[in-house]
Structures are given as C-alpha cells and as structure tokens.
Design a protein around this motif. Structure first.
Motif, PDB file in Angstrom:
ATOM      1  N   ILE A   1       0.857  -1.199   0.000  1.00  0.00           N
ATOM      2  CA  ILE A   1       0.000   0.000   0.000  1.00  0.00           C
ATOM      3  C   ILE A   1       0.894   1.252   0.000  1.00  0.00           C
ATOM      4  O   ILE A   1       0.655   2.203  -0.750  1.00  0.00           O
ATOM      5  N   ALA A   2       1.934   1.234   0.802  1.00  0.00           N
ATOM      6  CA  ALA A   2       2.838   2.381   0.861  1.00  0.00           C
ATOM      7  C   ALA A   2       3.542   2.582  -0.483  1.00  0.00           C
ATOM      8  O   ALA A   2       3.667   3.705  -0.977  1.00  0.00           O
ATOM      9  N   ALA A   3       3.992   1.463  -1.068  1.00  0.00           N
ATOM     10  CA  ALA A   3       4.663   1.552  -2.372  1.00  0.00           C
ATOM     11  C   ALA A   3       3.687   2.056  -3.431  1.00  0.00           C
ATOM     12  O   ALA A   3       4.043   2.884  -4.287  1.00  0.00           O
ATOM     13  N   GLY A   4       2.455   1.560  -3.411  1.00  0.00           N
ATOM     14  CA  GLY A   4       1.437   2.035  -4.356  1.00  0.00           C
ATOM     15  C   GLY A   4       1.170   3.517  -4.166  1.00  0.00           C
ATOM     16  O   GLY A   4       1.019   4.271  -5.136  1.00  0.00           O
ATOM     17  N   GLY A   5       1.128   3.970  -2.923  1.00  0.00           N
ATOM     18  CA  GLY A   5       0.930   5.395  -2.630  1.00  0.00           C
ATOM     19  C   GLY A   5       2.064   6.232  -3.176  1.00  0.00           C
ATOM     20  O   GLY A   5       1.852   7.319  -3.719  1.00  0.00           O
ATOM     21  N   LEU A   6       3.295   5.728  -3.030  1.00  0.00           N
ATOM     22  CA  LEU A   6       4.452   6.446  -3.561  1.00  0.00           C
ATOM     23  C   LEU A   6       4.397   6.548  -5.082  1.00  0.00           C
ATOM     24  O   LEU A   6       4.691   7.594  -5.660  1.00  0.00           O
ATOM     25  N   ILE A   7       4.007   5.446  -5.710  1.00  0.00           N
ATOM     26  CA  ILE A   7       3.912   5.449  -7.175  1.00  0.00           C
ATOM     27  C   ILE A   7       2.841   6.426  -7.645  1.00  0.00           C
ATOM     28  O   ILE A   7       3.060   7.223  -8.567  1.00  0.00           O
ATOM     29  N   VAL A   8       1.687   6.399  -7.003  1.00  0.00           N
ATOM     30  CA  VAL A   8       0.607   7.326  -7.361  1.00  0.00           C
ATOM     31  C   VAL A   8       1.059   8.775  -7.127  1.00  0.00           C
ATOM     32  O   VAL A   8       0.830   9.660  -7.956  1.00  0.00           O
ATOM     33  N   SER A   9       1.727   9.023  -6.012  1.00  0.00           N
ATOM     34  CA  SER A   9       2.218  10.375  -5.711  1.00  0.00           C
ATOM     35  C   SER A   9       3.200  10.834  -6.775  1.00  0.00           C
ATOM     36  O   SER A   9       3.148  11.976  -7.238  1.00  0.00           O
ATOM     37  N   PHE A  10       4.120   9.954  -7.171  1.00  0.00           N
ATOM     38  CA  PHE A  10       5.108  10.302  -8.193  1.00  0.00           C
ATOM     39  C   PHE A  10       4.435  10.603  -9.524  1.00  0.00           C
ATOM     40  O   PHE A  10       4.780  11.578 -10.202  1.00  0.00           O
ATOM     41  N   LEU A  11       3.462   9.783  -9.897  1.00  0.00           N
ATOM     42  CA  LEU A  11       2.757  10.003 -11.155  1.00  0.00           C
ATOM     43  C   LEU A  11       1.985  11.335 -11.133  1.00  0.00           C
ATOM     44  O   LEU A  11       1.954  12.067 -12.122  1.00  0.00           O
ATOM     45  N   MET A  12       1.360  11.639 -10.011  1.00  0.00           N
ATOM     46  CA  MET A  12       0.628  12.911  -9.890  1.00  0.00           C
ATOM     47  C   MET A  12       1.607  14.082  -9.973  1.00  0.00           C
ATOM     48  O   MET A  12       1.313  15.100 -10.589  1.00  0.00           O
ATOM     49  N   TYR A  13       2.764  13.921  -9.344  1.00  0.00           N
ATOM     50  CA  TYR A  13       3.792  14.967  -9.408  1.00  0.00           C
ATOM     51  C   TYR A  13       4.216  15.216 -10.857  1.00  0.00           C
ATOM     52  O   TYR A  13       4.316  16.357 -11.298  1.00  0.00           O
ATOM     53  N   GLN A  14       4.457  14.135 -11.591  1.00  0.00           N
ATOM     54  CA  GLN A  14       4.883  14.267 -12.989  1.00  0.00           C
ATOM     55  C   GLN A  14       3.794  14.935 -13.827  1.00  0.00           C
ATOM     56  O   GLN A  14       4.074  15.779 -14.679  1.00  0.00           O
ATOM     57  N   LEU A  15       2.550  14.562 -13.594  1.00  0.00           N
ATOM     58  CA  LEU A  15       1.428  15.135 -14.334  1.00  0.00           C
ATOM     59  C   LEU A  15       1.308  16.630 -14.048  1.00  0.00           C
ATOM     60  O   LEU A  15       1.178  17.448 -14.975  1.00  0.00           O
ATOM     61  N   ASN A  16       1.383  16.983 -12.780  1.00  0.00           N
ATOM     62  CA  ASN A  16       1.271  18.400 -12.403  1.00  0.00           C
ATOM     63  C   ASN A  16       2.475  19.200 -12.893  1.00  0.00           C
ATOM     64  O   ASN A  16       2.342  20.363 -13.261  1.00  0.00           O
ATOM     65  N   ARG A  17       3.644  18.588 -12.886  1.00  0.00           N
ATOM     66  CA  ARG A  17       4.847  19.258 -13.364  1.00  0.00           C
ATOM     67  C   ARG A  17       4.724  19.587 -14.852  1.00  0.00           C
ATOM     68  O   ARG A  17       5.084  20.676 -15.299  1.00  0.00           O
ATOM     69  N   GLY A  18       4.180  18.656 -15.622  1.00  0.00           N
ATOM     70  CA  GLY A  18       3.972  18.898 -17.053  1.00  0.00           C
ATOM     71  C   GLY A  18       2.995  20.037 -17.284  1.00  0.00           C
ATOM     72  O   GLY A  18       3.204  20.896 -18.154  1.00  0.00           O
ATOM     73  N   LYS A  19       1.938  20.075 -16.496  1.00  0.00           N
ATOM     74  CA  LYS A  19       0.962  21.166 -16.620  1.00  0.00           C
ATOM     75  C   LYS A  19       1.589  22.491 -16.220  1.00  0.00           C
ATOM     76  O   LYS A  19       1.329  23.520 -16.834  1.00  0.00           O
ATOM     77  N   GLU A  20       2.437  22.467 -15.184  1.00  0.00           N
ATOM     78  CA  GLU A  20       3.094  23.675 -14.730  1.00  0.00           C
ATOM     79  C   GLU A  20       4.023  24.232 -15.800  1.00  0.00           C
ATOM     80  O   GLU A  20       4.044  25.429 -16.062  1.00  0.00           O
TER      81      GLU A  20
END
Length: 94
Positions: free
Chosen positions: A9-28
């Motif tokens: 669950i923690a690893a999945g949370g980290l992966i989701v967090s990283f993906l959201m970061y990448q998505l938001n970074r691209g939008k930024e």
C-alpha cells in the motif's frame, strides 16, 4: 502478511504520488510557457507604444522649433513696423 500488505500500500501510494507529481509538473511547465509567451507579447506591444510615443515627441519638438523661428521672425517684423510707424508719427507732428 499484514506487514507486506502495508508495504504494498505504501509503495502504491508512492507510485501514485510520483505520477501525480509528474502530471502536475507537465501542466506547470506548459502554463509557465504560455505565461511567458503572453508576457513577451505584452512587452512587444509596450515597446511599440513607446517607440510610437518617441516618434510623436520628435515630431512635436521639430514643430516647436519651427514655431519658435516663426515667432522670432514675426517679432522682428513687428519691431521694424513699430519703428516705421514711430518715424511716420514723428514726421507728421514735426
């Protein structure tokens, strides 16, 4: 077994967090690029406006110089006319 589930669950949370970061970074980055382009366009309009004002100012300065020269000639002409009038008035009274 519960520890392994917690780790997953923690690893999945980290992966989701990283993906959201990448998505938001691209939008930024896209947003920053758009803002930069808008600022450059606005600066271009301002630069053109300032250049137009400079051109108008130079034209006005030339007109003021020309008017100053004309005023000087009119004053000289008026001075000569007054001398002629004074001489005519002096000749009539004499």
């Amino acid at each position: 077994m519960t520890i392994e589930i917690g780790i997953l669950i923690a690893a999945g949370g980290l992966i989701v967090s990283f993906l959201m970061y990448q998505l938001n970074r691209g939008k930024e980055i896209k947003s920053d690029g758009q803002e930069s382009a808008e600022l450059k366009a606005e600066l271009g309009y301002i630069r053109k406006g300032v250049d137009d004002i400079r051109i108008d100012l130079k034209a006005n300065e030339r007109q003021l110089v020309a008017l100053g020269e004309r005023i000087t000639r009119v004053e000289e002409s008026a001075k000569q006319a007054h001398k002629r009038i004074d001489s005519l008035e002096g000749g009539e009274h004499a």
